[in-house]
Structure formats: structure tokens, C-alpha cells
Design an enzyme around this catalytic site. Structure first.
Site, PDB file in Angstrom:
ATOM      1  N   THR A 131       0.840  -1.239  -0.096  1.00 46.34           N
ATOM      2  CA  THR A 131       0.070  -0.093   0.047  1.00 46.34           C
ATOM      3  C   THR A 131       0.693   1.154   0.014  1.00 46.34           C
ATOM      4  O   THR A 131       2.217   1.291   0.462  1.00 46.34           O
ATOM      5  CB  THR A 131      -0.669  -0.203   1.312  1.00 46.34           C
ATOM      6  OG1 THR A 131      -1.603   1.406   1.417  1.00 46.34           O
ATOM      7  CG2 THR A 131       0.078  -0.410   2.601  1.00 46.34           C
ATOM      8  N   ASP A 132       0.178   2.211  -0.444  1.00 45.15           N
ATOM      9  CA  ASP A 132       1.030   3.623  -0.414  1.00 45.15           C
ATOM     10  C   ASP A 132       1.135   4.196   1.247  1.00 45.15           C
ATOM     11  O   ASP A 132       1.938   5.119   1.320  1.00 45.15           O
ATOM     12  CB  ASP A 132       0.300   4.639  -1.134  1.00 45.15           C
ATOM     13  CG  ASP A 132      -1.146   4.876  -0.967  1.00 45.15           C
ATOM     14  OD1 ASP A 132      -1.594   4.268  -0.060  1.00 45.15           O
ATOM     15  OD2 ASP A 132      -1.786   5.953  -1.510  1.00 45.15           O
ATOM     16  N   GLU A 133       0.240   3.568   1.760  1.00 39.73           N
ATOM     17  CA  GLU A 133       0.453   4.134   3.417  1.00 39.73           C
ATOM     18  C   GLU A 133       1.536   3.896   4.219  1.00 39.73           C
ATOM     19  O   GLU A 133       1.742   4.614   5.036  1.00 39.73           O
ATOM     20  CB  GLU A 133      -1.042   3.507   4.070  1.00 39.73           C
ATOM     21  CG  GLU A 133      -2.298   3.921   3.468  1.00 39.73           C
ATOM     22  CD  GLU A 133      -3.525   3.455   4.159  1.00 39.73           C
ATOM     23  OE1 GLU A 133      -3.496   3.551   5.458  1.00 39.73           O
ATOM     24  OE2 GLU A 133      -4.658   3.119   3.679  1.00 39.73           O
ATOM     25  N   TYR A 156      -1.708  -0.555  11.042  1.00 36.51           N
ATOM     26  CA  TYR A 156      -1.691  -1.154   9.691  1.00 36.51           C
ATOM     27  C   TYR A 156      -0.673  -0.983   8.889  1.00 36.51           C
ATOM     28  O   TYR A 156      -0.013  -1.633   8.390  1.00 36.51           O
ATOM     29  CB  TYR A 156      -3.239  -0.839   8.965  1.00 36.51           C
ATOM     30  CG  TYR A 156      -3.200  -0.927   7.666  1.00 36.51           C
ATOM     31  CD1 TYR A 156      -3.376  -2.508   7.016  1.00 36.51           C
ATOM     32  CD2 TYR A 156      -3.173  -0.076   6.661  1.00 36.51           C
ATOM     33  CE1 TYR A 156      -3.354  -2.793   5.764  1.00 36.51           C
ATOM     34  CE2 TYR A 156      -3.299  -0.199   5.317  1.00 36.51           C
ATOM     35  CZ  TYR A 156      -3.399  -1.406   4.982  1.00 36.51           C
ATOM     36  OH  TYR A 156      -3.293  -2.029   3.377  1.00 36.51           O
ATOM     37  N   LYS A 160       2.326  -3.251   7.236  1.00 36.06           N
ATOM     38  CA  LYS A 160       2.391  -3.437   5.963  1.00 36.06           C
ATOM     39  C   LYS A 160       4.092  -2.967   5.657  1.00 36.06           C
ATOM     40  O   LYS A 160       4.710  -3.549   4.640  1.00 36.06           O
ATOM     41  CB  LYS A 160       1.504  -2.619   5.153  1.00 36.06           C
ATOM     42  CG  LYS A 160       0.208  -3.068   4.876  1.00 36.06           C
ATOM     43  CD  LYS A 160       0.198  -4.457   4.687  1.00 36.06           C
ATOM     44  CE  LYS A 160       0.192  -4.363   2.896  1.00 36.06           C
ATOM     45  NZ  LYS A 160      -0.174  -5.815   2.381  1.00 36.06           N
TER      46      LYS A 160
END
Ligand code: NAD
Ligand code: TYD
Length: 350
Positions: A131-133, A156, A160
Site C-alpha cells: 500500500t501507499d500508506e 496497519y 505493511k
């Protein structure tokens, strides 16, 4: 025949990836490995479940014994790894579950792949979907590139980020044939209605309050899920080992503007008077550690592999709203928890 284990194939994005690979590559053997948590739903794959090149296996990626036996039995050529706990709000309530699935589960798969492929990595691939997060939060300007330093803020995104580091470590240390992609927020069909877009559609439809965190000023960069699946297909087949690609649609929206747009679309589709659905907008307490803005620079993917989104946001959102209105049974099932009860009765954990 190439045998691919796709993890998390019963979830939102995973089901689109499974469908695409099963339909587009009849000579591939696709195994969908999924634990069927609250987010996993085999109804997402009804249309392809009887295809001869598709099989479902229920199992937990955290169970290292089960995973290593699965690799011994199946001898897969490749893994496309999507299984994860994926909801930021749940990670704030229960971070340890995110460490187990997202970090330990990923290392469990990496280890099984390494043992199974025994250093003979030609013709193999471990594709990690991220993810970009992991890049953290942007201010008013700028975009995430593949070179942006990791700066996760939620449990989260921290889990990741950690899993991404392990994937790179397996490339650097053991030479495992790995690829990582980091994608922006997805939207589309089969999206569990705890996430913003399906939650808003469902609540507007049912005349329930639509919760907007804080002032609704946070910005997300939205990509149609089938374009994400297309990007994964291209990267899986064409990327060099050890590379990373950002995936995004150059499509930034403030949450409040996006919700107002959904209200307008649903006013029209449900025959309501203009402004009626917007009355449901309710500002609620902000999410803790809420990232202000995400924006992806997907230039590398365009330049190297020729991928760009296939449809505009307006087209994608209209298709999405239409899908949720036409698939009331799916929505009622996942919100009622009936399907979870059914699975508990149908499948026993290994
Ligand atoms: P999802 O929550 O809809 O689906 C996750 C799937 O993983 C479910 O089917 C679930 O049953 C399965 N799963 C969970 N724990 C498991 C375990 N221990 N063993 C086996 N299976 C397990 O998630 P999603 O939104 O489809 O996201 C898929 C992947 O894409 C995730 O890795 C996520 O981090 C990443 N991603 C998501 C987005 C997004 O906008 N949704 C954006 C970028 C990246
Ligand atoms: P979400 O769909 O949970 O994705 P992510 O947190 O991974 O980006 O949330 C998207 C944005 O919408 C995020 O800024 C939080 C906000 N949000 C709300 O304002 N209300 C809601 O009910 C939800 C679920 C999210």
C-alpha cells in the site's frame, strides 16, 4: 503449466486478481488460499468458481506448518500475496492481529517459498501487494515515488511497511525473485462496507448517517480496483526481480467532496430530491493518527511497463454505485454476517 498461489483471493482486491488470472490465463493453475476472515467471501468469486483452472483452499498464512506442507504438496511456481488485515480502524483497536497476519504471515510465506524453490529462482516469483500508506502522510503538495522514505503512522501501515522490508530482505539475502507494488486507495465491486466508499453508498441507500472523520479534509488518491488488478498482471509478468512499482490513478479527492459527490449521484439514481442525501452527512470524532494526504506518482509504471488507468473516476464511480444498487443481496449478506455463519458451518479450520 504455471501454478500460482494467490493469497487473500476471497477479499476485495484479491477476488478481482483471481478472476482476471483465471479468465485471462486458462493455461495457468490458480489456487486461491484464504482464511475467510470477516473480509473473505467466496460469493465474490461465484462466476468463476467452477472453472477448471481454479481451486480454493482454506488456510491461515500464519500457520507455518500448514503453509510449508502446502508448498511441498502443491509445488507452486509463483505467489501473489494479498492476504492481510486491511482496515486502519481495526488496526487501531487490535494491532497484534495485524502483526500476526501482515508481518508473521508474510514471513511464513517467504520462508516456504524459499524452501520450496531452494535457490533455483528461475521461473519463480514472489509478488507482494502493498500500500501507499507505508510512505506516511503528505502535506498540501508532493507525491509518493518509489524512492520516498517509509514513514508509517497507523498499526496497519506499520505492519505493511514491515512486511515490505522482509520481502526486500529475502531478495537481498537469499536472492528470492521478489516484486513489490504499493497502490493507492481502491474502490469498486465486492468492497467490504467498512471502507469509506461502500460504507457511504450503503448508508446513503439506507438513509443512515454517513460518518465523516474530523472535518473531511483528508485526501485520498482513488483507483478503480480492476485497474489495480490489471497493473498487478503487468507487473507480475514484466517486472525485473527485486523491483518496486507504485500504482495510482492521479485522482485525489478530499473525503468531504467525494461523499458529497456520492450523495449527488445517489439522489439522482434513487429518485430523491437534490440535496436530500447530503443531509445524512455527519461529522464525527477524527481517526487517531489520521494521515492527511496520500498521492501516488505512478510514472515509473507508465514509463517502464506502459500501464495507465483504463477508465476515469467518473466512469468507475458510476459503475461502482450501479453495482452496489444491483447487488443488494451481496450487501445485505456481508452486513448481516450470515455468510460468516455459513462458512463456520461449511469449513473447519485446519
Ligand atoms: P480485504 O480485507 O478485502 O481482504 C483480505 C483477504 O485476506 C480476505 O479474503 C481475508 O479472508 C484474507 N486473510 C486475512 N487474514 C488471512 C490469513 N491469516 N490467512 C489467509 N488469508 C487471510 O483486503 P483488500 O482491500 O482486498 O486488500 C488486499 C491487499 O491489498 C492487502 O495486502 C492490502 O494491504 C493491499 N492494498 C489494499 C488497498 C485498498 O484500497 N483496499 C490499497 C493498496 C493495497
Ligand atoms: P478508508 O476507506 O478506511 O481507507 P484508508 O484509511 O485506508 O485510506 O478511509 C478512507 C478515508 O475516509 C480516510 O481518510 C478515513 C475516512 N473515513 C471517513 O471519513 N468515514 C468513514 O466512515 C470511514 C470508514 C473512513
Amino acid at each position: 503449466m504455471q501454478k500460482i498461489i494467490i493469497t487473500g483471493g476471497a477479499g476485495f482486491i484479491g477476488s478481482h486478481v483471481v478472476r482476471r488470472f483465471v479468465k485471462n490465463y486458462p493455461d495457468y493453475n490458480i489456487i486461491n488460499l484464504d482464511k475467510l476472515t470477516y473480509a473473505g467471501n467466496l460469493a465474490n468469486l461465484r462466476d468463476i468458481e467452477n472453472e477448471p483452472n481454479y481451486r480454493f483452499i482454506k488456510g491461515d498464512i500464519v500457520d507455518t506448518g500448514f503453509i510449508s506442507k502446502l508448498f511441498e504438496d502443491e509445488q507452486p511456481d509463483a505467489v501473489i500475496h494479498l492476504a492481510a488485515e486491511s482496515h486502519v480502524d481495526r488496526s487501531i483497536t487490535n494491532p497484534l492481529e495485524f502483526v500476526m497476519t501482515n508481518v508473521v504471515g508474510t514471513v511464513s510465506l517467504l520462508t516456504a517459498a524459499r524452501n520450496s524453490w531452494k535457490g533455483r529462482y528461475n521461473g519463480t516469483r514472489f509478488y507482494h501487494v502493498s500500500t501507499d500508506e507505508v510512505y506516511g502522510s503528505l502535506g498540501e503538495t508532493g507525491m509518493f515515488t518509489e524512492e520516498t522514505a517509509y514513514d508509517p503512522h497507523s498499526p496497519y501501515s506499520a505492519s505493511k511497511a514491515s512486511s515490505d522490508h522482509f520481502v526486500r530482505a529475502y531478495y537481498d539475502t537469499y536472492g528470492l525473485n521478489t516484486v513489490i507494488s504499493n497502490c493507492s486507495n481502491n474502490y469498486g465491486s465486492y468492497h467490504f462496507p467498512e471502507k469509506l466508499i461502500p460504507l457511504a453508498i450503503n448508508n446513503i441507500k439506507q438513509n443512515k448517517p454517513v460518518p465523516v472523520y474530523g472535518k473531511g479534509e483528508n485526501v485520498r488518491d482513488w483507483l478503480w480496483v480492476e485497474d489495480h488488478a490489471r497493473a498487478i498482471d503487468v507487473i507480475f509478468h514484466k517486472a525485473k526481480a527485486g523491483t518496486t512499482y507504485n500504482i495510482g490513478g492521479h485522482n485525489e479527492w478530499k473525503n468531504i467532496d467525494l461523499i458529497r459527490l456520492l450523495c449527488r449521484i445517489l439522489d439522482e439514481k434513487l429518485g430523491r430530491s437534490e440535496g436530500e442525501s447530503a443531509k445524512l452527512i455527519t461529522f464525527v470524532t477524527d481517526r487517531a493518527g489520521h494521515d492527511l494526504r496520500y498521492a501516488i506518482d505512478a510514472t515509473k509504471l507508465k514509463n517502464d511497463l506502459g500501464w495507465t488507468p483504463s477508465i476515469t473516476f467518473e466512469e468507475g464511480l458510476e459503475k461502482t454505485v450501479d453495482w452496489y444498487l444491483a447487488n443488494e443481496d451481496w450487501l445485505n449478506d456481508v452486513t448481516s454476517g450470515h455468510y460468516q455463519q455459513y462458512y463456520n458451518e461449511q469449513y473447519t479450520d485446519r
